[in-house]
Design a protein around this motif. Structure first.
Motif, short mmCIF file in Angstrom:
data_model
loop_
_atom_site.label_atom_id
_atom_site.label_comp_id
_atom_site.label_asym_id
_atom_site.label_seq_id
_atom_site.Cartn_x
_atom_site.Cartn_y
_atom_site.Cartn_z
N ASP A 321 -11.29 -47.38 -82.48
CA ASP A 321 -11.85 -46.02 -82.52
C ASP A 321 -11.73 -45.34 -81.16
O ASP A 321 -11.46 -44.13 -81.08
CB ASP A 321 -13.32 -46.07 -82.94
N ALA A 322 -11.94 -46.10 -80.09
CA ALA A 322 -11.80 -45.53 -78.74
C ALA A 322 -10.36 -45.12 -78.47
O ALA A 322 -10.10 -44.14 -77.76
CB ALA A 322 -12.26 -46.54 -77.69
N VAL A 323 -9.39 -45.84 -79.02
CA VAL A 323 -7.98 -45.49 -78.88
C VAL A 323 -7.72 -44.12 -79.51
O VAL A 323 -7.10 -43.24 -78.89
CB VAL A 323 -7.07 -46.55 -79.55
N ARG A 324 -8.20 -43.92 -80.72
CA ARG A 324 -7.99 -42.64 -81.41
C ARG A 324 -8.61 -41.48 -80.64
O ARG A 324 -7.99 -40.41 -80.51
CB ARG A 324 -8.59 -42.71 -82.82
N PHE A 325 -9.81 -41.68 -80.14
CA PHE A 325 -10.51 -40.61 -79.43
C PHE A 325 -9.78 -40.26 -78.13
O PHE A 325 -9.63 -39.08 -77.79
CB PHE A 325 -11.95 -41.04 -79.13
N SER A 326 -9.31 -41.26 -77.40
CA SER A 326 -8.59 -41.03 -76.15
C SER A 326 -7.33 -40.21 -76.39
O SER A 326 -7.01 -39.29 -75.62
CB SER A 326 -8.21 -42.36 -75.49
N ILE A 327 -6.61 -40.52 -77.46
CA ILE A 327 -5.37 -39.80 -77.77
C ILE A 327 -5.66 -38.31 -77.98
O ILE A 327 -4.95 -37.44 -77.44
CB ILE A 327 -4.72 -40.39 -79.03
N LYS A 328 -6.71 -37.99 -78.74
CA LYS A 328 -7.04 -36.59 -79.02
C LYS A 328 -7.39 -35.82 -77.74
O LYS A 328 -6.92 -34.70 -77.52
CB LYS A 328 -8.21 -36.52 -80.00
N VAL A 329 -8.19 -36.43 -76.88
CA VAL A 329 -8.64 -35.74 -75.66
C VAL A 329 -7.47 -35.52 -74.70
O VAL A 329 -7.28 -34.41 -74.17
CB VAL A 329 -9.75 -36.56 -74.96
N ILE A 330 -6.65 -36.53 -74.48
CA ILE A 330 -5.54 -36.41 -73.52
C ILE A 330 -4.50 -35.41 -74.02
O ILE A 330 -3.95 -34.62 -73.25
CB ILE A 330 -4.90 -37.78 -73.26
N LEU A 331 -4.24 -35.39 -75.32
CA LEU A 331 -3.30 -34.42 -75.88
C LEU A 331 -3.77 -32.99 -75.65
O LEU A 331 -2.99 -32.12 -75.28
CB LEU A 331 -3.13 -34.67 -77.38
N ALA A 332 -5.06 -32.75 -75.86
CA ALA A 332 -5.60 -31.41 -75.69
C ALA A 332 -5.50 -30.94 -74.24
O ALA A 332 -5.08 -29.80 -73.97
CB ALA A 332 -7.06 -31.37 -76.16
N VAL A 333 -5.84 -31.80 -73.31
CA VAL A 333 -5.80 -31.42 -71.89
C VAL A 333 -4.36 -31.19 -71.43
O VAL A 333 -4.06 -30.22 -70.72
CB VAL A 333 -6.47 -32.51 -71.02
N SER A 334 -3.45 -32.06 -71.84
CA SER A 334 -2.05 -31.91 -71.43
C SER A 334 -1.44 -30.63 -71.97
O SER A 334 -0.69 -29.93 -71.27
CB SER A 334 -1.24 -33.12 -71.91
N ALA A 335 -1.76 -30.28 -73.22
CA ALA A 335 -1.24 -29.03 -73.81
C ALA A 335 -1.74 -27.81 -73.05
O ALA A 335 -1.00 -26.85 -72.83
CB ALA A 335 -1.64 -28.95 -75.27
N LEU A 336 -3.00 -27.85 -72.62
CA LEU A 336 -3.57 -26.74 -71.85
C LEU A 336 -2.86 -26.59 -70.51
O LEU A 336 -2.52 -25.48 -70.09
CB LEU A 336 -5.07 -26.96 -71.65
#
Length: 481
Positions: A321-336
């Motif tokens: 579950d922590a893997v899935r959450f990390s992916i979502k957060v890092i993707l959002a920041v990188s796109a910004l």
């Protein structure tokens, strides 16, 4: 009463989510910021050399750009990708608490990377004749013959600097990476300015500064590792580093293939620019665009490193579950971040060209390419994070196959059609290659979305059981302390 309880529950849930997101962002930046500083400053040394060369000689600028954009860039990407194998293994070992294995993985990576670099060395030595056979400008290739001997010490420094960066990053010793890389860039600028402007050494002076600063970074990292600041993960040289080299080679080569395909993909633009009528201006303009793109891409590679470490650590801990959450957060920041860099590129791309050349013609050519460059930057703010997730899970071979198919079976053929059938020139080729990146991003999104992370946790545990070696008695006592 029920509505108040419901509102209170929603408020607590929202507060918990914000804290969780903020906690993940802090963990991400703790990894990504020093990693980005390392990648930006290490690549910055290459750019510093080109900047000083460009103000010294137009031919030297084009020759260095051609050599750097083909053979050096390929090897840089290859070694960068191979070092990501070190990041995968060290990150998973650190998450599983198998600290003694990290130093062994580092030594194995030195052996494997040094062997691959040596095998690739003849291509750098023969770069000028090869480029002449490919029909490149003879004036540029003869200048390359004067440059290439200075490149050999530099590429060998990358073996140590890149792998130690991954080794330190995996154990959250990130601050030292940022400090050493920043100091090396400052040293590079000072030395290059002295050699070129004060001693009048020209191209040789710029490349001498590049070599001194790159090896200064290696020495700084070695002092830190050998000096006792990594007591749990570095216990000295071990014969165990000679064991299981073939699995390490397989993982490293697939990692290197994955990254170098991506690095060299846009280098094709510079190579094709060499066949245009005014090759010097075309190569200079495209190389400047490539440097701006690569600088931003290196920022995204910092997020790629963060994704790799976070995924590897959480897989090592067994928390899907922590893997899935990390992916979502890092993707959002990188796109910004990619969006911000894209806007800045549209606004200031033409002015930035004067950092590399005094030519108004080159500046006009760079400005003309700013829109497609900005699009490239925006699109490539997502893809590296997806690749980092795959690296953290040890799926480098999948990404390598996807890169090969989308880049070279889709992007380049479409680009050639746009360039030669629809007469859009190099812009058409670039647009087609961006199409390849778009397809690659879509496929990686699908692969990551469909990945069973509970199964990946099991695979990670099995891999660690197979590769782990028991620590010696001295190492066990050290770890207990």
């Amino acid at each position: 009463m029920e509505e108040r309880l419901l509102q209170g529950s929603e408020s607590e849930s929202s507060l918990y989510l914000r804290k969780k997101v903020w906690g993940e962002v802090r963990k991400m930046w703790r990894i990504a910021l020093p990693s980005t500083m390392f990648k930006v400053t290490s690549f910055g040394s290459i750019v510093v050399a080109q900047s000083f060369i460009g103000h010294t000689s137009d031919v030297g600028l084009a020759a260095y750009a051609l050599l750097q954009s083909t053979f050096i860039r390929f090897l840089y990407g290859l070694l960068g990708g191979m070092s990501s194998a070190t990041e995968t293994l060290c990150g998973q070992a650190y998450g599983a608490g198998q600290y003694h294995m990290m130093g062994i993985y580092l030594q194995r990576s030195w052996i494997v990377d040094a062997a691959i670099t040596t095998l690739f060395l003849p291509f750098i030595i023969l770069s000028a004749p090869i480029l002449r056979l490919l029909g490149q400008n003879p004036e540029l290739t003869y200048t390359i013959e004067e440059i290439y001997p200075w490149i050999i010490p530099y590429v060998y420094s990358l073996i140590f600097s890149m792998t130690m960066q991954m080794y330190l990053q995996a154990q959250m010793k990130n601050a030292i990476i940022g400090v050493i890389s920043t100091l090396s860039l400052v040293l590079d600028i000072a030395l290059t300015w002295w050699f070129v402007n004060k001693m009048g050494l020209g191209i040789n002076g710029a490349l001498l500064g590049l070599n001194i600063s790159s090896w200064a970074m290696v020495i700084g990292e070695l002092v830190y590792v050998f000096g006792g600041w990594c007591p749990f993960t570095w216990t000295g040289f071990s014969m165990a580093s000679l064991v299981d080299l073939m699995p390490m080679l397989k993982l490293s080569v697939s990692s290197g293939f994955m990254i170098c395909l991506e690095y060299w993909y846009f280098s094709i633009l510079v190579l094709i620019a060499g066949y245009t009528k005014d090759a010097k201006i075309a190569i200079s303009a495209f190389s400047i665009c490539q440097y701006i793109y690569t600088w931003e891409f290196n920022i995204c590679l910092g997020f790629m490193g963060a994704a790799c470490v976070r995924v590897a650590n959480e897989l090592g801990k067994g928390d899907a579950d922590a893997v899935r959450f990390s992916i979502k957060v890092i993707l959002a920041v990188s796109a910004l971040v990619g969006l911000i860099c894209s806007v800045l590129c549209l606004a200031f791309c033409g002015q930035m060209s004067y950092l590399f050349s005094d030519s108004d013609e080159v500046a006009a050519a760079v400005s003309d390419l700013s829109a497609i460059l900005a699009t490239s930057i925006l699109l490539n703010s997502i893809q590296p994070v997806l690749s980092g997730v795959a690296v953290g899970a040890g799926m480098q071979s999948i990404v390598a196959v996807v890169n090969l198919g989308t880049y070279y079976a889709v992007g380049i053929p479409v680009g050639l059609v746009l360039s030669y059938v629809f007469h859009l020139g190099v812009k058409g080729l670039w647009a087609g290659m961006l199409g390849g990146v778009a397809v690659q991003t879509f496929i990686l999104c699908y692969v990551i979305y469909k990945t069973d992370w509970e199964m990946e946790v099991k695979k990670t545990n099995e891999r660690l059981k197979v590769w782990v070696l028991k620590p010696s008695t001295e190492e066990e006592s050290t770890e207990r302390k």
